[in-house]
Design an enzyme around this catalytic site. Structure first.
Site, PDB file in Angstrom:
ATOM      1  N   ASP A  88       0.523  -1.575  -0.124  1.00 59.23           N
ATOM      2  CA  ASP A  88      -0.140   0.051  -0.319  1.00 59.23           C
ATOM      3  C   ASP A  88       0.669   1.343  -0.177  1.00 59.23           C
ATOM      4  O   ASP A  88       1.222   1.037   1.030  1.00 59.23           O
ATOM      5  CB  ASP A  88      -0.921  -0.139   1.260  1.00 59.23           C
ATOM      6  N   GLY A  89       1.285   1.871  -1.840  1.00 59.20           N
ATOM      7  CA  GLY A  89       2.473   2.940  -1.923  1.00 59.20           C
ATOM      8  C   GLY A  89       1.985   3.683  -2.146  1.00 59.20           C
ATOM      9  O   GLY A  89       2.222   5.233  -2.179  1.00 59.20           O
ATOM     10  N   LYS A  90       0.225   3.712  -2.513  1.00 59.28           N
ATOM     11  CA  LYS A  90      -0.632   4.971  -3.292  1.00 59.28           C
ATOM     12  C   LYS A  90       0.987   5.844  -4.410  1.00 59.28           C
ATOM     13  O   LYS A  90       0.447   6.896  -4.406  1.00 59.28           O
ATOM     14  CB  LYS A  90      -0.917   5.360  -2.439  1.00 59.28           C
ATOM     15  N   ARG A  91       1.612   5.309  -4.923  1.00 52.70           N
ATOM     16  CA  ARG A  91       2.452   5.809  -6.136  1.00 52.70           C
ATOM     17  C   ARG A  91       1.487   6.343  -6.908  1.00 52.70           C
ATOM     18  O   ARG A  91       0.363   5.735  -7.369  1.00 52.70           O
ATOM     19  CB  ARG A  91       3.494   4.705  -5.953  1.00 52.70           C
TER      20      ARG A  91
END
Length: 267
Positions: A88-91
């Site tokens: 979960d990094g929302k890159r």
């Protein structure tokens, strides 16, 4: 197997739709060694109740290089346990920067993993992530309608639906039951889940917000296909810190979430 296949297979074999989030907070521990030991203990103990595990990158980044080393240990342990890993990094970024993010989190030791991605720089920015995920057996989960109340500032007035249409367009290029482009749809929006399920029929839906953010298992049924596949209900604080640092409480919470979801879905 691809990420989508592995998650769906595990859902059917173990009868679980729970995504266990691991968000280790530095201020909860004596030191980094304590954080590492507790996080790995929670991972191993809750694995039988999980369809996948979701490390939130920010909490490992907050501890610097040593925290990223813990993250790699968590991912390696998950692989040993047969747990698909959803990072979960929302890159999200443009051009070569997006490609670098994709290379870092979806290839090499992370091949076959999934990554949350942010589409709000434009749909073309998704291309490096999607192409890399497809090449290496992984997946991306595109932010469609997030669980926080402030999401309405940018995701309202049909914006989320436009993003969902793009997810469906991307998945039309693939074969199989579920494709490599999933969607993040907050469990805190129960009235929207049926519509998004219908709009993105071949996307795995990641449903954050179960437990600490107030969503309940009963809210989530419309997000699932017949047979209880197609979605992952994510709980992080409600599992890892169910009762302080009590690992037995984490196990009980994971089992309860799993059983409540199964009861709602009659799975």
């Amino acid at each position: 197997m691809t990420f989508a296949q592995a998650v769906t297979d595990r859902t059917r074999r173990l009868n679980t739709r729970l995504c266990v989030g691991l968000d280790p907070r530095l201020d909860a521990y004596r030191d980094l060694a304590h954080l590492r030991a507790h996080t790995l203990d929670v991972l191993e103990a809750t694995a039988p109740y999980a369809a996948c595990v979701k490390p939130q990158l920010a909490f490992y980044e907050a501890a610097g290089l040593a925290g990223l080393q813990v993250l790699e240990e968590v991912c390696a342990a998950a692989h040993t346990l047969g747990l698909p890993v959803l990072l979960d990094g929302k890159r999200g970024d443009i051009g070569s920067t997006a490609q670098a993010y994709a290379q870092g989190w979806l290839t090499g030791r992370h091949a076959g993993a999934a990554l949350t991605v942010n589409p709000f720089l434009g749909f073309e920015t998704l291309t490096p992530f999607v192409d890399t995920a497809r090449t290496h057996g992984g997946a991306v989960f595109v932010l469609v309608k997030t669980s926080n109340p402030g999401q309405a500032d940018l995701q309202g007035e049909g914006v989320s639906e436009r993003v969902a249409d793009e997810v469906t367009r991307l998945n039309a290029q693939e074969d199989g039951e579920y494709a490599s482009v999933g969607a993040v749809v907050g469990a805190t929006h129960p009235r929207d889940l049926a519509a998004f399920r219908a709009q993105m029929p071949r996307a795995l839906l990641l449903l954050p917000g179960l437990g600490a953010q107030g969503a309940t298992a009963a809210d989530l049924a419309p997000a699932f296909d017949l047979g209880g596949t197609g979605a992952l209900a994510s709980a992080s604080r409600g599992v890892q810190y169910a009762r302080g640092l009590d690992v037995n409480a984490s196990v009980a919470a994971a089992q309860t979430f799993r059983d409540e979801l199964n009861a709602v879905l009659k799975a």
